[in-house]
Structure formats: structure tokens, C-alpha cells
Write a protein that holds these residues in place. Structure first.
Motif, PDB file in Angstrom:
ATOM      1  N   SER A  39       0.855  -1.127   0.007  1.00 14.77           N
ATOM      2  CA  SER A  39       0.300   0.043  -0.144  1.00 14.77           C
ATOM      3  C   SER A  39       1.051   1.384   0.202  1.00 14.77           C
ATOM      4  O   SER A  39       0.296   2.273  -0.155  1.00 14.77           O
ATOM      5  N   ASN A  40       2.267   1.085   0.237  1.00 18.64           N
ATOM      6  CA  ASN A  40       3.003   2.130   0.438  1.00 18.64           C
ATOM      7  C   ASN A  40       3.394   2.839  -1.013  1.00 18.64           C
ATOM      8  O   ASN A  40       3.988   4.022  -1.385  1.00 18.64           O
ATOM      9  N   LEU A  41       2.881   1.981  -1.860  1.00 18.04           N
ATOM     10  CA  LEU A  41       3.385   2.382  -3.401  1.00 18.04           C
ATOM     11  C   LEU A  41       2.689   3.709  -3.767  1.00 18.04           C
ATOM     12  O   LEU A  41       3.192   4.595  -4.463  1.00 18.04           O
ATOM     13  N   ILE A  42       1.573   4.084  -3.060  1.00 17.80           N
ATOM     14  CA  ILE A  42       0.956   5.377  -3.416  1.00 17.80           C
ATOM     15  C   ILE A  42       1.748   6.623  -2.752  1.00 17.80           C
ATOM     16  O   ILE A  42       1.535   7.807  -3.405  1.00 17.80           O
ATOM     17  N   MET A  43       2.607   6.274  -1.880  1.00 19.02           N
ATOM     18  CA  MET A  43       3.382   7.116  -1.360  1.00 19.02           C
ATOM     19  C   MET A  43       5.002   7.382  -2.087  1.00 19.02           C
ATOM     20  O   MET A  43       5.683   8.092  -1.640  1.00 19.02           O
ATOM     21  N   ILE A  44       5.012   6.617  -2.929  1.00 20.07           N
ATOM     22  CA  ILE A  44       6.344   6.385  -3.544  1.00 20.07           C
ATOM     23  C   ILE A  44       6.103   6.802  -5.179  1.00 20.07           C
ATOM     24  O   ILE A  44       7.008   7.717  -5.652  1.00 20.07           O
ATOM     25  N   ILE A  45       5.200   6.395  -5.946  1.00 19.36           N
ATOM     26  CA  ILE A  45       5.434   6.653  -7.223  1.00 19.36           C
ATOM     27  C   ILE A  45       4.685   7.868  -7.639  1.00 19.36           C
ATOM     28  O   ILE A  45       5.295   8.747  -8.232  1.00 19.36           O
ATOM     29  N   PRO A  46       3.309   8.304  -7.102  1.00 19.75           N
ATOM     30  CA  PRO A  46       2.836   9.523  -7.657  1.00 19.75           C
ATOM     31  C   PRO A  46       3.939  10.736  -7.193  1.00 19.75           C
ATOM     32  O   PRO A  46       4.011  11.681  -7.862  1.00 19.75           O
ATOM     33  N   PRO A  47       4.361  10.863  -5.770  1.00 19.45           N
ATOM     34  CA  PRO A  47       5.290  12.005  -5.660  1.00 19.45           C
ATOM     35  C   PRO A  47       6.445  12.083  -6.273  1.00 19.45           C
ATOM     36  O   PRO A  47       7.054  13.224  -6.481  1.00 19.45           O
ATOM     37  N   ILE A  48       7.089  10.935  -6.838  1.00 16.04           N
ATOM     38  CA  ILE A  48       8.110  11.061  -7.796  1.00 16.04           C
ATOM     39  C   ILE A  48       7.798  11.716  -9.266  1.00 16.04           C
ATOM     40  O   ILE A  48       8.468  12.741  -9.725  1.00 16.04           O
ATOM     41  N   PHE A  49       6.549  11.435  -9.526  1.00 17.81           N
ATOM     42  CA  PHE A  49       6.107  12.137 -10.854  1.00 17.81           C
ATOM     43  C   PHE A  49       5.815  13.807 -10.351  1.00 17.81           C
ATOM     44  O   PHE A  49       6.010  14.683 -11.388  1.00 17.81           O
ATOM     45  N   GLY A  50       5.342  13.843  -9.070  1.00 18.43           N
ATOM     46  CA  GLY A  50       4.990  15.169  -9.008  1.00 18.43           C
ATOM     47  C   GLY A  50       6.254  16.147  -8.765  1.00 18.43           C
ATOM     48  O   GLY A  50       6.309  17.286  -9.189  1.00 18.43           O
ATOM     49  N   ALA A  51       7.287  15.509  -8.331  1.00 20.09           N
ATOM     50  CA  ALA A  51       8.657  16.273  -8.216  1.00 20.09           C
ATOM     51  C   ALA A  51       9.089  16.227  -9.835  1.00 20.09           C
ATOM     52  O   ALA A  51       9.758  17.690  -9.963  1.00 20.09           O
ATOM     53  N   TYR A  67       7.806  16.644  -2.294  1.00 22.71           N
ATOM     54  CA  TYR A  67       7.568  15.327  -2.849  1.00 22.71           C
ATOM     55  C   TYR A  67       8.475  14.215  -2.563  1.00 22.71           C
ATOM     56  O   TYR A  67       8.105  13.095  -2.315  1.00 22.71           O
ATOM     57  N   LEU A  68       9.790  14.843  -2.642  1.00 27.52           N
ATOM     58  CA  LEU A  68      10.718  13.809  -2.455  1.00 27.52           C
ATOM     59  C   LEU A  68      10.622  13.142  -1.088  1.00 27.52           C
ATOM     60  O   LEU A  68      10.821  12.005  -0.677  1.00 27.52           O
ATOM     61  N   ALA A  69      10.471  13.978  -0.265  1.00 26.07           N
ATOM     62  CA  ALA A  69      10.190  13.838   1.262  1.00 26.07           C
ATOM     63  C   ALA A  69       9.092  12.447   1.482  1.00 26.07           C
ATOM     64  O   ALA A  69       9.274  11.670   2.338  1.00 26.07           O
ATOM     65  N   LEU A  70       7.831  12.784   0.709  1.00 20.78           N
ATOM     66  CA  LEU A  70       6.915  12.042   0.968  1.00 20.78           C
ATOM     67  C   LEU A  70       7.187  10.637   0.383  1.00 20.78           C
ATOM     68  O   LEU A  70       6.951   9.711   0.828  1.00 20.78           O
ATOM     69  N   THR A  71       8.287  10.412  -0.800  1.00 21.05           N
ATOM     70  CA  THR A  71       8.578   9.319  -1.377  1.00 21.05           C
ATOM     71  C   THR A  71       9.672   8.438  -0.426  1.00 21.05           C
ATOM     72  O   THR A  71       9.163   7.548  -0.246  1.00 21.05           O
ATOM     73  N   VAL A  72      10.252   9.221   0.284  1.00 21.54           N
ATOM     74  CA  VAL A  72      11.339   8.766   1.363  1.00 21.54           C
ATOM     75  C   VAL A  72      10.407   7.997   2.461  1.00 21.54           C
ATOM     76  O   VAL A  72      10.569   6.928   2.841  1.00 21.54           O
ATOM     77  N   VAL A  73       9.391   8.508   2.915  1.00 23.72           N
ATOM     78  CA  VAL A  73       8.364   8.141   3.865  1.00 23.72           C
ATOM     79  C   VAL A  73       7.743   6.558   3.445  1.00 23.72           C
ATOM     80  O   VAL A  73       7.836   5.775   3.974  1.00 23.72           O
ATOM     81  N   GLY A  74       7.245   6.896   2.361  1.00 22.84           N
ATOM     82  CA  GLY A  74       6.891   5.547   1.725  1.00 22.84           C
ATOM     83  C   GLY A  74       7.880   4.369   1.401  1.00 22.84           C
ATOM     84  O   GLY A  74       7.435   3.371   1.870  1.00 22.84           O
ATOM     85  N   MET A  75       8.923   4.968   1.203  1.00 18.17           N
ATOM     86  CA  MET A  75      10.022   3.703   0.999  1.00 18.17           C
ATOM     87  C   MET A  75      10.316   3.148   2.416  1.00 18.17           C
ATOM     88  O   MET A  75      10.763   2.254   2.697  1.00 18.17           O
ATOM     89  N   GLY A  76      10.524   4.080   3.471  1.00 14.11           N
ATOM     90  CA  GLY A  76      10.900   3.508   4.543  1.00 14.11           C
ATOM     91  C   GLY A  76       9.672   2.830   5.261  1.00 14.11           C
ATOM     92  O   GLY A  76      10.116   2.002   6.018  1.00 14.11           O
ATOM     93  N   SER A  77       8.397   3.237   5.121  1.00 15.31           N
ATOM     94  CA  SER A  77       7.303   2.438   5.659  1.00 15.31           C
ATOM     95  C   SER A  77       7.394   1.073   4.737  1.00 15.31           C
ATOM     96  O   SER A  77       6.947  -0.114   5.355  1.00 15.31           O
ATOM     97  N   TRP A  78       7.729   1.097   3.659  1.00 14.01           N
ATOM     98  CA  TRP A  78       7.747  -0.290   2.622  1.00 14.01           C
ATOM     99  C   TRP A  78       8.735  -1.285   3.608  1.00 14.01           C
ATOM    100  O   TRP A  78       8.227  -2.480   3.917  1.00 14.01           O
ATOM    101  N   CYS A  79      10.080  -0.767   3.747  1.00 16.17           N
ATOM    102  CA  CYS A  79      11.001  -1.439   4.409  1.00 16.17           C
ATOM    103  C   CYS A  79      10.429  -1.947   5.860  1.00 16.17           C
ATOM    104  O   CYS A  79      10.870  -3.247   6.180  1.00 16.17           O
ATOM    105  N   PHE A  80       9.895  -1.098   6.549  1.00 19.30           N
ATOM    106  CA  PHE A  80       9.639  -1.388   7.769  1.00 19.30           C
ATOM    107  C   PHE A  80       8.475  -2.632   7.908  1.00 19.30           C
ATOM    108  O   PHE A  80       8.585  -3.586   8.502  1.00 19.30           O
ATOM    109  N   HIS A  81       7.389  -2.441   7.061  1.00 19.44           N
ATOM    110  CA  HIS A  81       6.438  -3.268   7.194  1.00 19.44           C
ATOM    111  C   HIS A  81       6.727  -4.690   6.405  1.00 19.44           C
ATOM    112  O   HIS A  81       6.524  -5.839   6.849  1.00 19.44           O
TER     113      HIS A  81
END
Length: 267
Positions: A39-51, A67-81
Motif C-alpha cells: 500500500s506504500n506504493l501510493i506514497m512512492i510513485i505519484p510523488p516522484i512524478f510530482g517532483a 514530494y521527495l520527502a513523501l517518497t522517502v516516507v513511503g520507502m521507509g514504511s515499505w522497508c519497515f512493514h
């Protein structure tokens, strides 16, 4: 929240201080919480295109950073879960603080009439981030992190309400939509925490496709990811409105909310 480590898989025993309601390694041996992860894909892919769009439009670096900060949050959450390791938990939780500080900076700089850096505000937010990081690494108490994150979100909410009420009322739709989606995600996050045992029992009695819809922590990711993305659009719209004139603003929802600037003339 669920009891710690109800199952082990590829990543071994859980070392994080949190373990959420989704059953561990129920879908695949390689991902501890499958739906909370993807589910973290929504915090990774769209913000990259936004940036990328922000770079193309020549917007200020603060929006690209958001935008990039939101992507980092999504990537970190991906790794955690995916792993439920303490180190990955920090990679999830600390960027939440840092990204929110970036959002706060963008929010309080939205009325400036020229490209500049507010060093006083920047120093304050960096200092806040350092203090929170130092204390959290020492106490390792998730409630402390949640309170600090909540303070930043509360600041953003109050500032947003002020802006759409008194300054840019034509942005109420976008501002309240962003806020409403985020708060709905927060509500489902609490439902997932409070009613974990009934939710787990329900999932055992229904087809898997139905059970997936009750993975409310995953919905928290989806809704807060969308709400945060719309919040950045909101910030970029109002900030660009101040810095530009005779410009054309495009805001569309196909296939994803997009904001772009054309034919701009700067002061």
C-alpha cells in the motif's frame, strides 16, 4: 496493535517496537505484512512524478523537497512493514517527522513574494527534528513519536484552515479534500489498533478478498498518501499564485491529480 511477532518468515524474528494488526507472513514468506507493505506504493510513485513535474515547471525547490520527502516516507514504511526490524522502523518513523517539517516550512512560506530562504524557520525546524531524533533514539517509545508527529500535523491543519478561510477561499475544495482524506485515514488507523482481535477473527471467516478490505492500516497508508499528495498540490498552488502572475494553472484528476504551470511571468 497486534501482539509482537505472531509468525516468522524470511526476515526472522521481529525486533521493532511495533507490530500491526495484519497477520505476519500470511501472504508470502518474504514480506512480513504484505498489504501494509504494498500500500506504500501510493506514497512512492505519484510523488516522484510530482517532483518531476515541479522541476519541469520551474517551481521552487521546497515543493520538490516535499514530494521527495513523501517518497522517502513511503520507502521507509515499505522497508519497515516488509521486515518488522527496528532499524527499518526508524527509517519509517523519523522521515515522517522530517517530511512534516518540510510541509510546515512550505506552509508558512506560502505568502512570500520572491524566491528566498527563511533561515530562522529553517533553523527552528531542523533543531526540532534533531531533538526529536535524539530523544526518540534514547527512549524508544512509539507514543513519543506519535505525539511529536501529531503536533506537526495539528500545526498544518490549523494553518490550512486559516489559509482557506481568510486568504484563499477558492482553495477550500482542495484544502478540505486533502484534510478530510487524511483524517479518514487516521480514523481507520485507530480502528485497526482498537479492534484488532475482532478484525483478525472476521478475516478468518470470510473469503480472502473480503478480508483484504479490512486491512485498515493499509488504508491508512493509501489515504494519508493521497491526502499528503493533495496537500503538496495545495501548497504549490497557493505558493505559485503569489510568485507568478498572468499564469495558467492546470489542475486535473486524470489519471492522477496533477498541477502544472504554463506561460508564467515572474515578478
Amino acid at each position: 496493535m497486534a501482539p509482537v511477532a505472531d509468525r516468522q518468515g524470511y526476515w526472522g524474528p521481529t525486533t521493532s517496537t511495533l507490530d500491526w494488526c495484519e497477520e505476519n507472513y500470511a501472504v508470502t514468506w518474504y514480506i512480513a505484512e504484505f498489504w501494509n507493505t504494498v500500500s506504500n506504493l501510493i506514497m512512492i510513485i505519484p510523488p516522484i512524478f510530482g517532483a518531476i513535474q515541479s522541476v519541469r515547471d520551474g517551481l521552487e525547490k521546497r515543493y520538490i523537497a516535499a514530494y521527495l520527502a513523501l517518497t522517502v516516507v513511503g520507502m521507509g514504511s515499505w522497508c519497515f512493514h516488509m521486515t518488522l526490524k527496528y532499524e527499518m522502523q526508524l527509517l519509517d518513523e523519523l522521515p515522517m517527522i522530517y517530511s512534516s517539517c518540510i510541509f510546515v516550512y512550505c506552509m508558512f512560506e506560502c505568502f512570500k513574494t520572491k524566491n528566498s530562504v527563511n533561515y530562522h524557520l529553517l533553523f527552528t525546524l531542523v533543531l526540532f527534528s534533531l531533538i526529536v531524533t535524539t530523544v526518540y533514539l534514547k527512549v524508544k517509545e512509539p507514543v513519543f513519536h506519535q505525539v511529536m508527529y501529531g503536533m506537526l500535523v495539528f500545526t498544518l491543519v490549523l494553518r490550512s484552515i486559516y489559509i482557506v478561510t481568510w486568504v484563499y477561499p477558492w482553495l477550500r475544495g482542495l484544502g478540505y479534500t486533502s484534510l478530510g482524506i487524511f483524517l479518514l485515514g487516521f480514523l481507520l488507523w485507530n480502528v485497526d489498533n482498537i479492534f484488532c482481535d475482532p478484525l483478525r477473527n472476521f478475516r478468518k471467516k470470510v473469503p480472502p478478498i473480503v478480508g483484504v478490505t479490512t486491512q485498515f492500516h493499509a488504508w491508512w497508508h493509501i489515504l494519508t498518501g493521497l491526502g499528503s499528495y493533495l496537500h503538496i498540490l495545495f501548497r504549490a498552488y497557493e505558493g505559485t499564485f503569489v510568485l507568478l502572475f498572468m499564469g495558467k494553472f492546470n489542475f486535473t484528476f486524470a489519471p492522477w491529480p496533477v498541477f502544472s504551470v504554463e506561460a508564467t511571468n515572474r515578478y
